[in-house]
Design an enzyme around this catalytic site. Structure first.
Site, mmCIF file in Angstrom:
data_model
loop_
_atom_site.group_PDB
_atom_site.id
_atom_site.type_symbol
_atom_site.label_atom_id
_atom_site.label_comp_id
_atom_site.label_asym_id
_atom_site.label_seq_id
_atom_site.Cartn_x
_atom_site.Cartn_y
_atom_site.Cartn_z
ATOM 1 N N HIS A 187 -3.373 7.273 1.657
ATOM 2 C CA HIS A 187 -3.737 5.942 1.163
ATOM 3 C C HIS A 187 -5.128 5.609 1.686
ATOM 4 O O HIS A 187 -5.452 5.906 2.845
ATOM 5 C CB HIS A 187 -2.711 4.919 1.656
ATOM 6 C CG HIS A 187 -3.138 3.511 1.399
ATOM 7 N ND1 HIS A 187 -3.470 3.056 0.151
ATOM 8 C CD2 HIS A 187 -3.311 2.462 2.252
ATOM 9 C CE1 HIS A 187 -3.825 1.776 0.240
ATOM 10 N NE2 HIS A 187 -3.747 1.399 1.485
ATOM 11 N N ASN A 210 -9.970 -0.228 -1.071
ATOM 12 C CA ASN A 210 -8.506 -0.186 -1.049
ATOM 13 C C ASN A 210 -7.967 -0.795 -2.351
ATOM 14 O O ASN A 210 -8.057 -1.999 -2.555
ATOM 15 C CB ASN A 210 -7.997 -0.965 0.173
ATOM 16 C CG ASN A 210 -6.490 -0.889 0.319
ATOM 17 O OD1 ASN A 210 -5.785 -0.422 -0.580
ATOM 18 N ND2 ASN A 210 -5.989 -1.368 1.450
ATOM 19 N N CYS A 240 0.811 -1.224 0.000
ATOM 20 C CA CYS A 240 0.000 0.000 0.000
ATOM 21 C C CYS A 240 0.842 1.271 0.000
ATOM 22 O O CYS A 240 0.322 2.354 -0.262
ATOM 23 C CB CYS A 240 -0.957 -0.012 1.192
ATOM 24 S SG CYS A 240 -2.206 -1.297 1.019
HETATM 25 N N1 COA Z 1 -18.827 -8.007 8.497
HETATM 26 C C1 COA Z 1 -19.265 -8.159 9.765
HETATM 27 N N2 COA Z 1 -18.456 -8.421 10.783
HETATM 28 C C2 COA Z 1 -17.137 -8.545 10.531
HETATM 29 C C3 COA Z 1 -16.617 -8.411 9.238
HETATM 30 C C4 COA Z 1 -17.520 -8.136 8.209
HETATM 31 N N3 COA Z 1 -17.119 -7.969 6.915
HETATM 32 N N4 COA Z 1 -15.277 -8.577 9.287
HETATM 33 C C5 COA Z 1 -14.976 -8.809 10.566
HETATM 34 N N5 COA Z 1 -16.088 -8.799 11.312
HETATM 35 C C6 COA Z 1 -16.234 -9.015 12.740
HETATM 36 C C7 COA Z 1 -15.037 -9.713 13.315
HETATM 37 O O1 COA Z 1 -15.141 -11.102 13.125
HETATM 38 C C8 COA Z 1 -15.127 -9.318 14.770
HETATM 39 O O2 COA Z 1 -16.052 -10.151 15.400
HETATM 40 P P1 COA Z 1 -15.699 -10.785 16.835
HETATM 41 O O3 COA Z 1 -15.495 -9.598 17.731
HETATM 42 O O4 COA Z 1 -16.924 -11.586 17.136
HETATM 43 O O5 COA Z 1 -14.460 -11.576 16.626
HETATM 44 C C9 COA Z 1 -15.752 -7.918 14.724
HETATM 45 O O6 COA Z 1 -16.299 -7.784 13.400
HETATM 46 C C10 COA Z 1 -14.796 -6.813 14.965
HETATM 47 O O7 COA Z 1 -13.633 -7.034 14.238
HETATM 48 P P2 COA Z 1 -12.448 -6.092 14.395
HETATM 49 O O8 COA Z 1 -11.299 -6.744 13.745
HETATM 50 O O9 COA Z 1 -12.308 -5.596 15.788
HETATM 51 O O10 COA Z 1 -12.918 -4.846 13.530
HETATM 52 P P3 COA Z 1 -12.079 -3.604 13.236
HETATM 53 O O11 COA Z 1 -12.716 -2.428 13.868
HETATM 54 O O12 COA Z 1 -10.626 -3.787 13.481
HETATM 55 O O13 COA Z 1 -12.263 -3.475 11.655
HETATM 56 C C11 COA Z 1 -10.953 -3.873 9.677
HETATM 57 C C12 COA Z 1 -11.756 -4.498 10.807
HETATM 58 C C13 COA Z 1 -10.340 -4.952 8.806
HETATM 59 C C14 COA Z 1 -11.885 -3.018 8.871
HETATM 60 C C15 COA Z 1 -9.863 -3.003 10.305
HETATM 61 O O14 COA Z 1 -9.168 -3.740 11.253
HETATM 62 C C16 COA Z 1 -8.880 -2.459 9.334
HETATM 63 O O15 COA Z 1 -9.226 -1.605 8.523
HETATM 64 N N6 COA Z 1 -7.616 -2.903 9.429
HETATM 65 C C17 COA Z 1 -6.521 -2.362 8.679
HETATM 66 C C18 COA Z 1 -6.743 -2.501 7.232
HETATM 67 C C19 COA Z 1 -5.622 -1.943 6.511
HETATM 68 O O16 COA Z 1 -5.325 -0.800 6.677
HETATM 69 N N7 COA Z 1 -5.014 -2.773 5.688
HETATM 70 C C20 COA Z 1 -4.047 -2.455 4.751
HETATM 71 C C21 COA Z 1 -2.927 -1.742 5.317
HETATM 72 S S1 COA Z 1 -2.738 -0.601 4.212
#
Ligand code: COA
Length: 318
Positions: A243, A273, A102
């Site tokens: 980004h 993304n 990224c």
């Molecule tokens: N729909 C519904 N629920 C979902 C889901 C979806 N698509 N994806 C995950 N969940 C659930 C998880 O299973 C978790 O459930 P649990 O608590 O029962 O285990 C809950 O939602 C919360 O997950 P969590 O990981 O705490 O959510 P989050 O606030 O961290 O958001 C992302 C998840 C992936 C959106 C976030 O972590 C993120 O953006 N991460 C970085 C991404 C990124 O920048 N990547 C590239 C680097 S450039």
């Protein structure tokens, strides 16, 4: 820039995995992303380059070098840069692919500026392009909702006016992030076998929560550090060009820099993304909408797998 026609809406994801539009919108800011049904990253990149050539009245033979940031090259080799060079007829160019996930565009931009600064090149094409849908597991709700396909290109040109263009940068890598975001299969560590396919090793793996924490801190800290280093306040910066991985990471970076919301470029709602394409995609859209003007100070900022991250201070030159 180029984005494919096919749109994957949040409603589509509601139909294939256990998720909701509400969850995706509030946790990520994404409403839609694009999918290239037929073709590869070089198609996204070539169409973006052709768009730039047409709109900038550029002669392909004038291009001295092509740098392609991507983690989804058509093949390991030849480089995607070679495939694009042939298709756009850049007969005098050399070039290469650059892998920094990224942060790929930011790193490629820096490499391109260094070529210009060396005095040996006048025009360098820098392209960010990724067909993320090729490495996305559409049964994994944690990741499949995040990514989309796009390509976007910028042209770096030599200028005698040193107040324009790249002014400063801070770029970093930290390999301790290697276990949090990766694609394990297909390389020399795990050459493709039936087992690597069965174990889904040719898809993106991400520990979203871990990456989120370091991405928020990494992108906000480095952007703020670059402003401090150059004695800038929020009033001096026309736009943050972040980004587009998650709206909450984008907002946190803008807030840390003291920028109002309208000074933070965003199109994550439309494209998700797109990895190396996000920053140039924002630049092209905002430029074409007449929102960026010559002399505007922009801070480009990214965080990605590796870990890789950084920020660049640019004065828009046209
Ligand atoms: N729909 C519904 N629920 C979902 C889901 C979806 N698509 N994806 C995950 N969940 C659930 C998880 O299973 C978790 O459930 P649990 O608590 O029962 O285990 C809950 O939602 C919360 O997950 P969590 O990981 O705490 O959510 P989050 O606030 O961290 O958001 C992302 C998840 C992936 C959106 C976030 O972590 C993120 O953006 N991460 C970085 C991404 C990124 O920048 N990547 C590239 C680097 S450039």
């Amino acid at each position: 820039m180029y984005v494919p026609d096919k749109v994957l809406t949040n409603a589509y994801f509601e139909s294939i995995v256990d998720t909701t539009d509400e969850w995706i919108t509030t946790r990520t800011g994404i409403k839609e992303r694009r999918m290239l049904e037929n073709g590869a990253t070089s198609d996204l990149a070539t169409k973006a380059a052709e768009d730039l050539i047409k709109n900038h009245n550029l002669k392909p033979e004038e291009i001295d070098a092509i740098i392609v940031a991507t983690v989804t090259p058509d093949m390991f080799f030849p480089a995607t840069a070679c495939l694009i060079q042939e298709r756009i007829g850049a007969v005098n160019a050399w070039g290469f692919d650059l892998s920094a996930a990224c942060s790929g565009f930011l790193f490629a931009f820096q490499a391109g500026c260094s070529l210009i600064e060396s005095g040996q090149y006048k025009k360098v094409l820098v392209i960010g392009a990724d067909k993320m849908t090729a490495i996305t597991d559409y049964t994994d709700r944690n990741n499949c909702i995040l990514f989309g396909d796009a390509g976007a290109a910028i042209l770096l040109e030599r200028s005698e006016d040193l107040s324009l263009g790249l002014q400063d940068f801070i770029l970093r890598i930290d390999g301790s992030g290697k276990d949090k975001l990766y694609m394990l299969g297909g390389g020399s560590l795990n050459p493709p076998t039936k087992e690597t396919v069965d174990k889904k090793m040719h898809y993106i793996y991400q520990d979203g929560k871990a990456v989120f924490k370091v991405a928020v801190k990494g992108m906000a800290d480095v952007s703020y550090e670059l402003m401090q280093k150059n004695g800038l306040t929020g009033d001096d910066v026309a736009f943050l060009v972040p980004h587009q991985a998650n709206m909450r990471i984008i907002d946190a970076t803008g807030e840390r820099m003291g920028l109002s919301r309208e000074k933070v470029m965003r199109n994550i709602d439309k494209y998700g993304n797109t990895t190396a394409a996000t920053i140039p995609l924002c630049l092209v859209e905002y430029y074409r909408d007449g929102k960026i003007k010559k002399g505007d100070k922009l801070v480009l900022s990214a965080f990605g797998a590796g870990y890789t991250w950084g920020a660049s201070l640019v004065v828009w030159a046209i």
